[in-house]
Design a protein around this motif. Structure first.
Motif: not given
Length: 187
Positions: A13-41
């Motif tokens: 992709m060469t522009s953020p405008d190229d992104l076509v977001p998918a439908v959010v599957p449901g409120s039970e699905i969350t996405i978060s950044r693993a802010e603390v790098p963990s080799p094990e995880f």
């Protein structure tokens, strides 16, 4: 040992405008950044997502090698959760030219086919585009790219194209058919 023909496709992709977001599957699905790098995880995610689709390149890394990779400025891991259980992840790695490569993306086997992957990929792409807002020492993102291959899941290429990625390179090679241990060893 047998060989197989492996086709690798590179998409961008060469522009953020190229992104076509998918439908959010449901409120039970969350996405978060693993802010603390963990080799094990991270190794758990890598082995669990890639165990049945021949991901082997990181299996032999030492803990120190994982620490070095994950600790580089701008390397991020975003994790999808289904009611608190890890369902999949996207990891990206910025390059010096303003490109951000999505180096790993996928779902654990039990979470595939539930429309989580499109949503996770959409969030990952959006976070790749705004990476410099979290890492001021990084250049603004000018390009987001990835590669997928004929060993990846059967819906991977369709998902990438539906999100707005365009093919820019194809390569075919013969390689040894290396068995993978599946998701259990080291997971």
């Amino acid at each position: 040992m047998s060989t197989l023909t492996l086709t690798t496709w590179s998409l961008e992709m060469t522009s953020p405008d190229d992104l076509v977001p998918a439908v959010v599957p449901g409120s039970e699905i969350t996405i978060s950044r693993a802010e603390v790098p963990s080799p094990e995880f991270s190794r758990f995610l890598y082995a669990s997502v890639g165990g049945d689709i021949h991901w082997t390149d990181r299996l032999s890394l030492t803990r120190e090698e994982w620490v070095r990779q994950l600790g580089r400025p701008g390397v991020e891991t975003w994790v999808a959760y289904d009611r608190g259980t890890p369902a999949g992840y996207v990891e990206f790695d910025p390059q010096d030219d303003g490109a951000v490569e999505i180096v790993y993306f996928g779902l654990l086997p039990d979470f595939r086919g539930r429309r989580i992957g499109g949503h996770l990929l959409s969030v990952g792409i959006a976070r790749a585009w705004d990476l410099a807002s979290r890492w001021p020492e990084r250049d603004a993102t000018k390009r987001v790219w990835l590669h997928t291959c004929s060993q990846d899941g059967p819906t991977a290429m369709d998902n990438y194209r539906r999100r707005g990625f365009r093919l820019f390179h194809t390569e075919t090679e013969s390689k040894a058919d290396t068995p993978t241990p599946g998701p259990w060893p080291g997971a």
